[in-house]
Design a protein around this motif. Structure first.
Motif, PDB file in Angstrom:
ATOM      1  N   GLN A 119       0.826  -1.203   0.000  1.00  0.00           N
ATOM      2  CA  GLN A 119       0.000   0.000   0.000  1.00  0.00           C
ATOM      3  C   GLN A 119       0.865   1.261   0.000  1.00  0.00           C
ATOM      4  O   GLN A 119       0.446   2.314  -0.481  1.00  0.00           O
ATOM      5  N   LEU A 120       2.077   1.141   0.547  1.00  0.00           N
ATOM      6  CA  LEU A 120       2.962   2.302   0.576  1.00  0.00           C
ATOM      7  C   LEU A 120       3.393   2.731  -0.823  1.00  0.00           C
ATOM      8  O   LEU A 120       3.861   3.859  -1.011  1.00  0.00           O
ATOM      9  N   PHE A 121       3.242   1.840  -1.797  1.00  0.00           N
ATOM     10  CA  PHE A 121       3.546   2.233  -3.168  1.00  0.00           C
ATOM     11  C   PHE A 121       2.630   3.370  -3.633  1.00  0.00           C
ATOM     12  O   PHE A 121       3.020   4.172  -4.483  1.00  0.00           O
ATOM     13  N   PHE A 122       1.423   3.422  -3.096  1.00  0.00           N
ATOM     14  CA  PHE A 122       0.512   4.505  -3.478  1.00  0.00           C
ATOM     15  C   PHE A 122       0.962   5.827  -2.866  1.00  0.00           C
ATOM     16  O   PHE A 122       0.735   6.894  -3.440  1.00  0.00           O
ATOM     17  N   VAL A 123       1.580   5.762  -1.699  1.00  0.00           N
ATOM     18  CA  VAL A 123       2.180   6.971  -1.119  1.00  0.00           C
ATOM     19  C   VAL A 123       3.322   7.444  -2.008  1.00  0.00           C
ATOM     20  O   VAL A 123       3.478   8.643  -2.278  1.00  0.00           O
ATOM     21  N   MET A 124       4.129   6.490  -2.486  1.00  0.00           N
ATOM     22  CA  MET A 124       5.202   6.826  -3.412  1.00  0.00           C
ATOM     23  C   MET A 124       4.644   7.487  -4.670  1.00  0.00           C
ATOM     24  O   MET A 124       5.203   8.477  -5.174  1.00  0.00           O
ATOM     25  N   THR A 125       3.534   6.959  -5.159  1.00  0.00           N
ATOM     26  CA  THR A 125       2.894   7.553  -6.340  1.00  0.00           C
ATOM     27  C   THR A 125       2.481   8.991  -6.070  1.00  0.00           C
ATOM     28  O   THR A 125       2.678   9.875  -6.909  1.00  0.00           O
ATOM     29  N   GLY A 126       1.915   9.232  -4.883  1.00  0.00           N
ATOM     30  CA  GLY A 126       1.517  10.592  -4.530  1.00  0.00           C
ATOM     31  C   GLY A 126       2.703  11.529  -4.421  1.00  0.00           C
ATOM     32  O   GLY A 126       2.636  12.681  -4.854  1.00  0.00           O
ATOM     33  N   LEU A 127       3.807  11.043  -3.842  1.00  0.00           N
ATOM     34  CA  LEU A 127       4.999  11.881  -3.699  1.00  0.00           C
ATOM     35  C   LEU A 127       5.573  12.274  -5.055  1.00  0.00           C
ATOM     36  O   LEU A 127       5.877  13.451  -5.301  1.00  0.00           O
ATOM     37  N   SER A 290      -4.306   8.265   0.362  1.00  0.00           N
ATOM     38  CA  SER A 290      -2.864   8.215   0.606  1.00  0.00           C
ATOM     39  C   SER A 290      -2.096   9.014  -0.437  1.00  0.00           C
ATOM     40  O   SER A 290      -1.223   9.829  -0.121  1.00  0.00           O
ATOM     41  N   GLY A 291      -2.423   8.791  -1.706  1.00  0.00           N
ATOM     42  CA  GLY A 291      -1.728   9.489  -2.769  1.00  0.00           C
ATOM     43  C   GLY A 291      -1.966  10.984  -2.751  1.00  0.00           C
ATOM     44  O   GLY A 291      -1.047  11.784  -2.930  1.00  0.00           O
TER      45      GLY A 291
END
Length: 320
Positions: A119-127, A290-291
Motif C-alpha cells: 500500500q505504501l507504493f501509493f504513497v510513493m505515487t503521490g509523492l 494516501s496518494g
C-alpha cells in the motif's frame, strides 16, 4: 460556447470543463437577476451554477457540488450545500437524459495488494506525482508570463498557437485535445514505459502553450491525463521494487490522476470524488487518500501556490 467549441475542437490541449463552468455560472447568475434576488443569493446561485457546469462536463454530480464548497466558496454551510447539490443533481438529470450515464473511462476491477508495505507504493505515487504537479503549475504560469511578453496582440497569439495545434494534430492526433485518449490508454496499460517521459513532457508543454492562447478552455482534463501517465510510470517502478508480486497498473493510474489534482489545485476532496465518479472506482478510497495526501505534502513543502489561486492573483494584478 462557440469559443470553447472552436478552441477544443481545433485540437488545443484544453479541458471542456472550463467553458462549462463559466457558462453554468453565467446562466445561474442571470436567473438570479431575472428573479430579482439579493446579492448574497446571486452569489450562491453563481457558485452552484459553476459546480453544475463541472458536474455536467465529467458526468460527476458529487464532484460538482464538492467543487463549489471546497474551491469556490471555501466553506461548508447548509445554504450553499443545498444550492450546490440542487444545481448539480438537476444538471446531471438533464445531461444523462441526453448523453447517458456511463462513466467517462472504462475501468475493469483489479485486485489491490493487501500487504501494508505494498500500500505504501501509493504513497510513493503521490509523492512523485506531487512533485510533477508543482512542475505543471510552474510551467502553466511560465507560459502565461512568456505570452504576456510577446510583441503581438492576443488574436495574433491565438493564431500562432492554433497553427501549432494544427501541426500537432497532423503529426500525431493522439497528442491533441483534452487527453482522454491518453488517460484511457494508461488505464488499459497500452502505453509503453519507454515513451512515457516523452509523452508527458510533450503534453505538459503543449498544454501550457494551449492555455496561454487565452481561448476558452480548462485545465482539469489535461491535468488528469498527466496524472494518469505519472501513475502508470509509478506502477512500473513499483513492479521493479517488488518483482515477487504482480501489481495491477490501473489503481496506480487512478491514484496518479487524483494526486495530480490534489498537488496542483490543492482541493483533494474534489479530486478524489471526481476521479472516483469518472472511473467508477469507489473501492480505491484508501489509496486515493494516501496518494492525494502525499502529493499535497510535497506541494506544500516546496511552497507552491495552488494553480487557481495563482491565476486569481494574476487577474488581480491586471495580467491574463
Amino acid at each position: 460556447f462557440i469559443g470553447g467549441l472552436l478552441a477544443i475542437g481545433s485540437g488545443l490541449a484544453l479541458g471542456r470543463e472550463g467553458p462549462s463552468v463559466q457558462m453554468g455560472a453565467a446562466a445561474a447568475n442571470t436567473i438570479g437577476r431575472l428573479l430579482s434576488l439579493g446579492q448574497a443569493d446571486c452569489r450562491a446561485l453563481l457558485a452552484a451554477g459553476a459546480g453544475a457546469g463541472l458536474a455536467t462536463a465529467f458526468n460527476a454530480p458529487a464532484a460538482g457540488a464538492v467543487f463549489v464548497l471546497e474551491e469556490l466558496v471555501g466553506r461548508f454551510e447548509a445554504r450553499m450545500v443545498c444550492a450546490a447539490l440542487g444545481a448539480s443533481i438537476s444538471a446531471i438529470l438533464i445531461s444523462r437524459g441526453i448523453l447517458g450515464g456511463q462513466p467517462d473511462f472504462i475501468v475493469f476491477h483489479q485486485v489491490l495488494p493487501e500487504a501494508i508495505a505494498k500500500q505504501l507504493f501509493f504513497v510513493m505515487t503521490g509523492l512523485m506525482t506531487g512533485l510533477l504537479a508543482v512542475g505543471y503549475n510552474r510551467t502553466i504560469l511560465a507560459a502565461l508570463r512568456l505570452a504576456d511578453r510577446l510583441p503581438v496582440s492576443i488574436p495574433v497569439r491565438a493564431v500562432l498557437i492554433g497553427g501549432l495545434a494544427g501541426l500537432v494534430v497532423w503529426l500525431d492526433p493522439h497528442l491533441a485535445g483534452g487527453g482522454d485518449w491518453i488517460t484511457q490508454a494508461a488505464i488499459n496499460n497500452t502505453i509503453s514505459w519507454r515513451i512515457i517521459p516523452a509523452l508527458f513532457v510533450s503534453r505538459l508543454i503543449f498544454g501550457a502553450i494551449s492555455y496561454a492562447a487565452a481561448t476558452p478552455g480548462g485545465l482539469f482534463a489535461p491535468m488528469l491525463a498527466l496524472g494518469a501517465l505519472s501513475g502508470l510510470a509509478c506502477s512500473f517502478v513499483a513492479q521493479i521494487l517488488s518483482p515477487d508480486t504482480a501489481l495491477a497498473t490501473t489503481p496506480f493510474v487512478i491514484v496518479g490522476m487524483a494526486s495530480m489534482f490534489a498537488g496542483s489545485v490543492r482541493s483533494p476532496l474534489t479530486g478524489i470524488i471526481l476521479v472516483m465518479e469518472m472511473t467508477g472506482s469507489s473501492d480505491l478510497v484508501l489509496p486515493l487518500l494516501s496518494g492525494s495526501f502525499a502529493a499535497m505534502v510535497v506541494a506544500g513543502a516546496l511552497g507552491d501556490t495552488p494553480i487557481y489561486e495563482a491565476l486569481r492573483l494574476r487577474a488581480a494584478t491586471g495580467r491574463r
